[in-house]
Write a protein that holds these residues in place. Sequence first.
Motif, PDB file in Angstrom:
ATOM      1  N   THR A   1      39.954   5.423 -23.141  1.00 51.99           N
ATOM      2  CA  THR A   1      40.491   4.770 -21.966  1.00 51.99           C
ATOM      3  C   THR A   1      39.706   4.871 -20.883  1.00 51.99           C
ATOM      4  O   THR A   1      39.520   3.962 -20.008  1.00 51.99           O
ATOM      5  N   GLY A   2      39.158   5.970 -20.684  1.00 48.24           N
ATOM      6  CA  GLY A   2      38.039   6.239 -19.432  1.00 48.24           C
ATOM      7  C   GLY A   2      36.860   5.602 -19.613  1.00 48.24           C
ATOM      8  O   GLY A   2      36.607   5.007 -18.660  1.00 48.24           O
ATOM      9  N   ALA A   3      36.373   5.438 -20.888  1.00 47.31           N
ATOM     10  CA  ALA A   3      35.144   4.555 -21.169  1.00 47.31           C
ATOM     11  C   ALA A   3      35.221   3.215 -20.969  1.00 47.31           C
ATOM     12  O   ALA A   3      34.492   2.407 -20.536  1.00 47.31           O
ATOM     13  N   SER A   4      36.636   2.568 -21.235  1.00 54.00           N
ATOM     14  CA  SER A   4      36.714   1.270 -21.209  1.00 54.00           C
ATOM     15  C   SER A   4      36.803   0.659 -19.635  1.00 54.00           C
ATOM     16  O   SER A   4      37.132   1.553 -18.864  1.00 54.00           O
ATOM     17  N   ARG A   5      36.321  -0.422 -19.242  1.00 52.52           N
ATOM     18  CA  ARG A   5      36.227  -0.774 -17.906  1.00 52.52           C
ATOM     19  C   ARG A   5      37.503  -1.536 -17.392  1.00 52.52           C
ATOM     20  O   ARG A   5      37.654  -2.133 -16.618  1.00 52.52           O
ATOM     21  N   LEU A   6      38.602  -1.456 -18.486  1.00 51.74           N
ATOM     22  CA  LEU A   6      39.940  -2.291 -18.171  1.00 51.74           C
ATOM     23  C   LEU A   6      40.853  -1.066 -17.575  1.00 51.74           C
ATOM     24  O   LEU A   6      40.876  -0.080 -17.938  1.00 51.74           O
ATOM     25  N   GLN A   7      41.818  -1.793 -16.964  1.00 49.42           N
ATOM     26  CA  GLN A   7      43.008  -1.106 -16.432  1.00 49.42           C
ATOM     27  C   GLN A   7      44.127  -1.021 -17.434  1.00 49.42           C
ATOM     28  O   GLN A   7      44.996  -1.693 -17.325  1.00 49.42           O
ATOM     29  N   ILE A   8      43.766  -0.219 -18.436  1.00 49.43           N
ATOM     30  CA  ILE A   8      44.923   0.063 -19.662  1.00 49.43           C
ATOM     31  C   ILE A   8      45.245   1.424 -19.461  1.00 49.43           C
ATOM     32  O   ILE A   8      44.815   2.375 -19.355  1.00 49.43           O
ATOM     33  N   SER A   9      46.538   1.678 -20.231  1.00 47.44           N
ATOM     34  CA  SER A   9      46.903   3.150 -20.439  1.00 47.44           C
ATOM     35  C   SER A   9      46.819   3.458 -21.685  1.00 47.44           C
ATOM     36  O   SER A   9      45.909   2.862 -22.686  1.00 47.44           O
ATOM     37  N   ASN A  10      46.565   4.794 -21.953  1.00 48.14           N
ATOM     38  CA  ASN A  10      46.516   5.482 -23.138  1.00 48.14           C
ATOM     39  C   ASN A  10      47.456   4.980 -24.400  1.00 48.14           C
ATOM     40  O   ASN A  10      46.729   4.462 -25.514  1.00 48.14           O
ATOM     41  N   ASN A  11      48.485   4.430 -24.154  1.00 46.10           N
ATOM     42  CA  ASN A  11      49.137   3.875 -25.147  1.00 46.10           C
ATOM     43  C   ASN A  11      48.711   2.613 -25.664  1.00 46.10           C
ATOM     44  O   ASN A  11      48.831   2.208 -26.693  1.00 46.10           O
ATOM     45  N   THR A  12      48.195   1.614 -24.789  1.00 47.61           N
ATOM     46  CA  THR A  12      47.819   0.321 -25.009  1.00 47.61           C
ATOM     47  C   THR A  12      46.575   0.810 -26.006  1.00 47.61           C
ATOM     48  O   THR A  12      46.469   0.114 -26.966  1.00 47.61           O
ATOM     49  N   VAL A  13      45.658   1.569 -25.642  1.00 43.82           N
ATOM     50  CA  VAL A  13      44.559   2.025 -26.541  1.00 43.82           C
ATOM     51  C   VAL A  13      44.946   2.268 -27.896  1.00 43.82           C
ATOM     52  O   VAL A  13      44.584   1.880 -28.988  1.00 43.82           O
ATOM     53  N   HIS A  14      45.860   3.162 -27.868  1.00 40.08           N
ATOM     54  CA  HIS A  14      46.401   3.782 -29.252  1.00 40.08           C
ATOM     55  C   HIS A  14      47.018   2.470 -29.923  1.00 40.08           C
ATOM     56  O   HIS A  14      46.841   2.540 -31.194  1.00 40.08           O
ATOM     57  N   ARG A  15      47.757   1.684 -29.292  1.00 42.44           N
ATOM     58  CA  ARG A  15      48.137   0.453 -30.146  1.00 42.44           C
ATOM     59  C   ARG A  15      47.255  -0.459 -30.869  1.00 42.44           C
ATOM     60  O   ARG A  15      47.128  -0.741 -31.802  1.00 42.44           O
ATOM     61  N   ARG A  16      46.046  -0.716 -29.878  1.00 39.52           N
ATOM     62  CA  ARG A  16      45.003  -1.654 -30.329  1.00 39.52           C
ATOM     63  C   ARG A  16      44.125  -0.854 -31.599  1.00 39.52           C
ATOM     64  O   ARG A  16      43.798  -1.473 -32.202  1.00 39.52           O
ATOM     65  N   ILE A  17      44.265   0.372 -31.448  1.00 43.76           N
ATOM     66  CA  ILE A  17      43.349   0.993 -32.593  1.00 43.76           C
ATOM     67  C   ILE A  17      44.246   0.939 -33.963  1.00 43.76           C
ATOM     68  O   ILE A  17      43.815   0.582 -34.930  1.00 43.76           O
ATOM     69  N   ILE A  18      45.516   1.075 -33.909  1.00 45.44           N
ATOM     70  CA  ILE A  18      46.344   1.040 -34.814  1.00 45.44           C
ATOM     71  C   ILE A  18      46.573  -0.351 -35.350  1.00 45.44           C
ATOM     72  O   ILE A  18      46.622  -0.603 -36.558  1.00 45.44           O
ATOM     73  N   GLU A  19      46.511  -1.416 -34.407  1.00 43.92           N
ATOM     74  CA  GLU A  19      46.609  -2.945 -34.961  1.00 43.92           C
ATOM     75  C   GLU A  19      45.590  -3.356 -35.716  1.00 43.92           C
ATOM     76  O   GLU A  19      45.579  -4.271 -36.465  1.00 43.92           O
ATOM     77  N   SER A  20      44.253  -2.436 -35.718  1.00 43.92           N
ATOM     78  CA  SER A  20      43.217  -3.039 -36.503  1.00 43.92           C
ATOM     79  C   SER A  20      43.639  -2.858 -38.090  1.00 43.92           C
ATOM     80  O   SER A  20      42.867  -3.795 -38.736  1.00 43.92           O
ATOM     81  N   GLY A  21      44.576  -2.181 -38.124  1.00 46.18           N
ATOM     82  CA  GLY A  21      44.782  -2.139 -39.867  1.00 46.18           C
ATOM     83  C   GLY A  21      43.831  -1.046 -40.774  1.00 46.18           C
ATOM     84  O   GLY A  21      44.128  -0.821 -41.759  1.00 46.18           O
ATOM     85  N   TYR A  22      42.666  -0.697 -39.952  1.00 46.59           N
ATOM     86  CA  TYR A  22      41.709   0.045 -40.893  1.00 46.59           C
ATOM     87  C   TYR A  22      41.608   1.478 -40.370  1.00 46.59           C
ATOM     88  O   TYR A  22      40.437   2.003 -40.573  1.00 46.59           O
ATOM     89  N   MET A  23      42.197   1.667 -39.141  1.00 49.51           N
ATOM     90  CA  MET A  23      42.040   3.053 -38.474  1.00 49.51           C
ATOM     91  C   MET A  23      43.311   3.952 -38.539  1.00 49.51           C
ATOM     92  O   MET A  23      44.354   3.482 -38.376  1.00 49.51           O
TER      93      MET A  23
END
Length: 191
Positions: A47-69
């Motif tokens: 979350t800190g490394a990305s340049r977006l204004q996003i929450s930790n929950n959003t990052v967690h969801r995006r990783i899980i959405e990949s289907g292979y992580m």
Amino acid sequence: MIYRVLTRKTPYKTKSRSGRPRVTDIRSDRQIQRMASSQKMSVREITGASRLQISNNTVHRRIIESGYMIHAKMASRFPLSKLHISKRLQWARNHMSYGDKWTAILFSDERKWNLDGPDGNIKYWLDLRKEPRRFFSRQNGGGSVMVWASFSFNGQVGLAFLDGRQNSPKYIETLENHLMSFAENIGERNW
């Protein structure tokens, strides 16, 4: 209702998604998933490394959405290399025919037991398409108990519970308090 459906000039479409629109696009989703896959980073670090204004929950969801992580515990591995293993094996073979000399040899070692789980209890994002990562076992960390013991051909010393860090003066103290009395029972002074 039937008349309205039949006389409608534009076809029915699926309803647009309700709720807040996605903060990330496909490109930033892939970037988040790449960071999780290629580096040992937590959700907070990503979350800190990305340049977006996003929450930790959003990052967690995006990783899980990949289907292979998946979020997995990193397995430990033996810290000896093949060279170390072969040298230890060669030493053992060289000393197999040591005979009576073994009566004058002492072995001692200390071991730390962690009270709050093993050192290196690391969780990370495991990319199921890649080989799982492993970590070296360490001997430092949170609350723990240090134990020392010794054995020889003639017997063994009871466990000694050690206080504090085992630096050079502390180790000398441990040997004086626990090893010397045991070594004198061997019989020979040349041990």
